[in-house]
Design an enzyme around this catalytic site. Sequence first.
Site, PDB file in Angstrom:
ATOM      1  N   CYS A 280     -12.722 123.237  34.895  1.00  0.00           N
ATOM      2  CA  CYS A 280     -11.971 123.499  34.018  1.00  0.00           C
ATOM      3  C   CYS A 280     -10.889 122.435  34.337  1.00  0.00           C
ATOM      4  O   CYS A 280     -10.366 122.252  35.287  1.00  0.00           O
ATOM      5  CB  CYS A 280     -11.159 124.982  34.038  1.00  0.00           C
TER       6      CYS A 280
ATOM      7  N   ASP B 284     -16.671 126.394  35.980  1.00  0.00           N
ATOM      8  CA  ASP B 284     -17.453 126.766  35.061  1.00  0.00           C
ATOM      9  C   ASP B 284     -19.254 126.678  35.302  1.00  0.00           C
ATOM     10  O   ASP B 284     -19.423 125.528  35.552  1.00  0.00           O
ATOM     11  CB  ASP B 284     -17.341 125.759  33.653  1.00  0.00           C
TER      12      ASP B 284
END
Length: 276
Positions: free
Chosen positions: A184, A191
């Site tokens: 992120c 992620d």
Amino acid sequence: MHPAAEDSPLGKSSEYLDTYTPSLLFPIPRAPKWAELGLAAENLPYRGVDVWNCYELSWLLPSGKPVVAVGEFVIPADSPNIVESKSFKLYLNSLNQTVFADREALRQTLARDLSAATGAPVAVRLRSLGEVQEQGVAALPGQCIDELDVTIGRYGQPSAELLRCDPARRVEQVLHSHLLKSNCPVTGQPDWGSLVVDYHGPALDPASLLAYVVSFRQHADFHEQCVERIFLDLLRLLEPGRLTVYARYVRRGGLDINPWRSTGAVVADNRRLARQ
């Protein structure tokens, strides 16, 4: 970091409201990220959608009885804005103690608010738990490349030069990997995702695709922009007759994000994977 994201709730402590508050939705313009890729709204080389699934969705009936459902939100890939994910979660949580006459009244409210935030029509579907259970867990199509024997030493930035193809051999092929990871750009949180590449064109070397996918491992960007970068790098390399790239990301905060980008019309097969 995206300038607008600095003002979003992401990475900050937040008050959780439990009565309907549409102002919690925080739009982030796509244009700056498009510009990084040399794109603009008027010359996007793809069609597509971002499919969001919400697993923490509840509201009240007029009797005061709570209801739960799984929400599906389909946002056009050419919408002016995306919605920052934590603000999306806060908005959905604001429905928890809010009364709606019926499921359709809630669906219309969600569609109206999300369309206003993204600047484009958002399709909303509310699924019962029984429907989701009946659908089950899906497997990705095509050949999994994750067991290929490759040596990898790049993790910092996506490296398109890692990709190789055989121009003398044209194929119809579907490849997938569960090793997609990025971070992120606001919080630095990982992620995790699974990637599918479906194309007709010069034969893509699967080992080179795997090395390329892994090169995203320490890259900081939003889900949507990672998929767009992959699509563009493959489009430039292959000059394919057709190309579809999509990723299914692991959920965070009760939401998972699944971007699709394609040279043709997109019909998103929104079946969850084992990690979702």
